[in-house]
Write a protein that holds these residues in place. Structure first.
Motif, short mmCIF file in Angstrom:
data_model
loop_
_atom_site.label_atom_id
_atom_site.label_comp_id
_atom_site.label_asym_id
_atom_site.label_seq_id
_atom_site.Cartn_x
_atom_site.Cartn_y
_atom_site.Cartn_z
N LEU A 184 27.45 69.97 40.61
CA LEU A 184 27.77 70.40 41.98
C LEU A 184 26.47 70.58 42.75
O LEU A 184 25.68 71.48 42.47
N ASP A 186 25.94 71.64 45.78
CA ASP A 186 25.89 72.92 46.49
C ASP A 186 26.50 74.01 45.60
O ASP A 186 27.42 74.73 46.02
N TRP A 187 25.95 74.14 44.41
CA TRP A 187 26.57 75.02 43.41
C TRP A 187 26.74 76.44 43.93
O TRP A 187 27.82 77.03 43.78
N GLU A 190 29.56 76.75 46.50
CA GLU A 190 30.86 76.46 45.87
C GLU A 190 31.27 77.60 44.95
O GLU A 190 32.43 78.04 44.95
N LYS A 241 33.12 68.24 48.95
CA LYS A 241 32.28 68.68 47.84
C LYS A 241 31.35 67.55 47.45
O LYS A 241 31.76 66.40 47.35
N ARG A 242 30.10 67.91 47.19
CA ARG A 242 29.11 66.91 46.82
C ARG A 242 28.82 67.00 45.33
O ARG A 242 28.50 68.07 44.81
N ARG A 252 30.79 62.15 47.49
CA ARG A 252 31.27 63.12 48.47
C ARG A 252 32.80 63.06 48.43
O ARG A 252 33.39 62.05 48.83
N LYS A 254 36.57 64.87 49.26
CA LYS A 254 37.34 65.83 50.05
C LYS A 254 38.36 66.53 49.14
O LYS A 254 39.15 65.88 48.46
N SER A 255 38.31 67.85 49.15
CA SER A 255 39.25 68.61 48.32
C SER A 255 40.55 68.86 49.09
O SER A 255 40.53 69.20 50.27
N TYR A 271 40.85 65.32 44.62
CA TYR A 271 39.63 64.98 45.35
C TYR A 271 39.77 63.55 45.85
O TYR A 271 40.01 62.63 45.07
#
Length: 295
Positions: A184, A186-187, A190, A241-242, A252, A254-255, A271
């Motif tokens: 992740l 951007d851990w 997130e 989410k990256r 990349r 989308k959730s 996702y």
């Protein structure tokens, strides 16, 4: 029953009792937010000998249009109250949307949550998860335990079937599974958001052993322990989410999260690629995913 006078009268009904644990949680949350709010935020003068951090109870009560004693009882977990009063308190404390929703969920007229039988997922929902290939998909329960997932989700993260059942949990994966901090991008953002959603839910079930078990495990992580102490609260929002995957590269995704109407407490998550590059990256995972697809 009595009515407080003001620009917008608020009617309050109450019963004073020993504080049940959910109301005690509400009180602790309100106190934590009161203590972090500066007097300047409400345009109040700075007192030279202010002994308490943040605002005084009476200051919050006046801003909310309720009595100081009533607000004190709220923080002490001694009373039930209405959504109207809780929204007034939330405004006085300058709570954000997620924090306000958390506070309002303790209203006396809030509908009690229901859940599907523990560990059970319908064949239809399992079929939907498998049909999402090559897009990762899963089903979680109210504890964020993963009940079903497809091969694409396993290829994106890890083979959950190899983990003990108690560790097939989104919180455990994010905080206690080391590769997730690299996977992740951007851990921290997130992880903090996920923990806030989880804590908001767990606050309504203080006697649930599974919530307690997960929280005990999370406290062994320094970041999770700090955010739990700060009573972080968040609401789910669709987001991109990256991921940085060792085989597929940068993704990349989308959730998307949907509530299962016929299975209360269960949520379906998937996702979806955010652009052609991420679609190609997912397709690089697809051969392995389709090889593992149930017959």
């Amino acid at each position: 029953m009595f009515t407080l006078t003001g620009a917008q009268p608020i009617t309050i009904t109450h019963t004073v009792t020993q504080p049940p644990r959910p109301r005690a949680e509400l009180g602790a949350f309100l106190r934590s937010r009161r203590e972090r709010l500066s007097p300047e935020a409400l345009g109040l003068p700075l007192a030279p000998r202010r002994r308490t951090p943040g605002l005084r109870r009476a200051e919050v009560a006046e801003s909310a249009g309720i009595s100081a004693s009533w607000y004190a009882w709220l923080e002490q977990g001694r009373v039930r109250t209405s959504e109207q009063v809780l929204r007034a308190v939330a405004r006085a404390l300058r709570l954000d949307e997620a924090e306000t929703a958390h506070v309002v969920s303790f209203a006396e007229d809030a509908a009690p949550p229901h859940s599907a039988p523990a560990g059970w997922v319908s064949p239809n929902l399992r079929s939907l998860v498998d049909a999402m290939l090559p897009h990762p998909a899963m089903v979680i329960d109210p504890h964020w335990d993963l009940l079903a997932w497809n091969a694409a989700y396993a290829a994106l993260l890890t083979d959950l079937a190899r983990l003990p059942a108690k560790r097939r949990n989104m919180l455990w994966l994010v905080f206690r599974w080391p590769p997730c901090r690299t996977l992740l991008v951007d851990w921290e953002d997130e992880a903090r958001a996920l923990l806030g959603q989880f804590r908001a839910r767990a606050a309504h079930h203080p006697d649930d052993p599974r919530y307690a078990e997960i929280i005990e495990e999370l406290r062994t992580d320094p970041s999770a322990a700090r955010w739990l102490h700060e009573r972080e609260t968040a609401a789910f929002r669709p987001a991109v989410k990256r991921f940085r995957h060792p085989r597929a590269g940068e993704l990349r995704l989308k959730s998307v999260k949907l509530a299962a109407v016929d299975e209360p407490g269960h949520h379906f998550l998937t996702y979806l690629p955010d652009g052609p590059r991420s679609e190609a990256a997912l397709n690089r995972l697809a051969p392995a995913a389709f090889d593992e697809r149930p017959a």
